[in-house]
Scaffold this active site. Structure first.
Site, mmCIF file in Angstrom:
data_model
loop_
_atom_site.group_PDB
_atom_site.id
_atom_site.type_symbol
_atom_site.label_atom_id
_atom_site.label_comp_id
_atom_site.label_asym_id
_atom_site.label_seq_id
_atom_site.Cartn_x
_atom_site.Cartn_y
_atom_site.Cartn_z
ATOM 1 N N THR A 156 -41.251 -14.288 -76.816
ATOM 2 C CA THR A 156 -39.791 -14.309 -76.954
ATOM 3 C C THR A 156 -39.497 -14.153 -78.434
ATOM 4 O O THR A 156 -40.392 -13.894 -79.235
ATOM 5 C CB THR A 156 -39.188 -15.603 -76.371
ATOM 6 O OG1 THR A 156 -37.754 -15.513 -76.401
ATOM 7 C CG2 THR A 156 -39.629 -16.836 -77.151
ATOM 8 N N VAL A 201 -35.633 -10.003 -72.195
ATOM 9 C CA VAL A 201 -35.461 -9.605 -73.585
ATOM 10 C C VAL A 201 -35.095 -10.848 -74.373
ATOM 11 O O VAL A 201 -34.232 -11.630 -73.958
ATOM 12 C CB VAL A 201 -34.362 -8.534 -73.737
ATOM 13 C CG1 VAL A 201 -34.213 -8.126 -75.202
ATOM 14 C CG2 VAL A 201 -34.658 -7.325 -72.859
ATOM 15 N N CYS A 202 -35.769 -11.049 -75.494
ATOM 16 C CA CYS A 202 -35.454 -12.160 -76.392
ATOM 17 C C CYS A 202 -35.513 -13.485 -75.629
ATOM 18 O O CYS A 202 -36.461 -13.757 -74.911
ATOM 19 C CB CYS A 202 -34.088 -11.898 -77.026
ATOM 20 S SG CYS A 202 -33.706 -12.872 -78.484
ATOM 21 N N THR A 203 -34.477 -14.316 -75.769
ATOM 22 C CA THR A 203 -34.500 -15.642 -75.149
ATOM 23 C C THR A 203 -34.198 -15.609 -73.657
ATOM 24 O O THR A 203 -34.071 -16.666 -73.029
ATOM 25 C CB THR A 203 -33.516 -16.588 -75.857
ATOM 26 O OG1 THR A 203 -32.217 -15.976 -75.917
ATOM 27 C CG2 THR A 203 -33.990 -16.895 -77.268
#
Length: 319
Positions: free
Chosen positions: A124, A104-106
């Protein structure tokens, strides 16, 4: 029923919503289908961690004692900048053993640092796509989708996109009805398709500095079925078509045509998701004119036809 172990990594500086969003999805699915998931959280030493917002998260166990996961979920956050080398080493050793690797995300940055994304198409958070691509040239970074699935590796954009991806995984495991029930309980009215752009038209385009251009942007959103050609919009702004097109792009970062396309697509999507209107009616209301024109726009932008989009994402009110 096959029970799948879901392991969520915790570390100092983690984004709490990257953890709790997917956690609520999988926990909700477990309540709907008891025995479907065994959900655990783990930090390096089993000690509590402090999230980027200051929230303290207490893990279930340490990574050393964590069970072998079916789904290994790596959240993002400030802690992905200069992570503990032990965390990267653990991912390098244990990541390949997971049947499903999710970020998730970074969190994608941690997976890339561990060498687990080489040769993969990933995404990302939009603000870190360029950095991920620059630092890891063997990784194919796509900055547009809210999530990307490449084989057993799934990566998602920022924060709420992790919920969308988790719902997609639940649908894969337990079926559409269970995923929709979880979404309704979370008051997530729609599970967005992965190839939906990270930005809405309003977010993707900057707000123009000059009031006439801002007014035109808002007018487009409120009147998608009107004549939205450059000449018409320029007249509304009191500018020549050439001057309007140049100023609009300079101040919003996109052309008038692309902005109109995004607005019409979003308007049509919302009507398909939330109303019972027919495809022909929606195509007119959204400015496409004909169902075929809308179909071409949906296939180009989302890779699916309007009828299939409605079948997958139409929201039925919960009772």
């Amino acid at each position: 029923m096959t029970q799948r172990t879901v392991l969520l990594l915790l570390f100092d500086g983690v984004q709490s919503l990257d953890v709790t969003g997917p956690l609520e999805v999988f926990t909700g699915a477990e309540k709907q289908a008891p025995g479907a998931y065994h959900i655990r959280t783990a930090s390096l030493d089993g000690a509590p961690v402090r999230s980027s917002s200051g929230l303290t998260l207490v893990p279930d166990t340490s990574l050393t004692d964590a069970p072998l996961p079916h789904t290994l979920l790596v959240p993002g956050g400030q802690g992905t900048r200069g992570p503990d080398p032990r965390l990267t080493a653990w991912l390098r050793d244990h990541g390949p053993r997971a049947e499903r690797l999710v970020s998730v995300c970074t969190g994608a940055i941690l997976l890339a640092e561990a060498g687990l994304l080489d040769g993969r198409r990933v995404t990302t958070h939009w603000a870190y796509c360029a950095k991920l691509a620059r630092d890891h040239p063997a990784v194919e970074v796509d900055p547009d989708p809210i999530y990307v699935r490449d084989g057993h590796v799934s990566t998602s954009a920022g924060v709420t996109a992790g919920i969308d991806l988790a719902l997609a995984l639940v649908e894969e495991d337990l079926g559409r009805d269970t995923a929709l029930t979880v979404a309704r309980h979370l008051v997530v009215f729609l599970r967005r398709p992965g190839n939906q752009a990270q930005f809405s038209a309003q977010l993707a385009a900057q707000t123009a500095r000059r009031e006439p251009l801002r007014d035109v942007q808002q007018w487009i959103i409120e009147h998608p079925a009107e004549d939205l050609g450059v000449e018409s919009l320029a007249a509304r702004a009191g500018l020549s078509p050439r001057h309007f097109a140049r100023a609009f792009r300079a101040e919003t970062g996109t052309t008038p045509g692309r902005y109109v396309d995004r607005v019409r697509l979003e308007h049509a999507r919302r009507l398909l998701e939330d109303t019972a209107g027919g495809v022909e009616e929606i195509s007119r209301a959204s400015g496409y004119g004909t169902p075929e024109a809308m179909r071409r726009a949906f296939l180009k932008a989302l890779g699916t036809a309007p009828a299939e989009y409605r079948r997958r994402f139409h929201t039925t009110p919960a009772h």
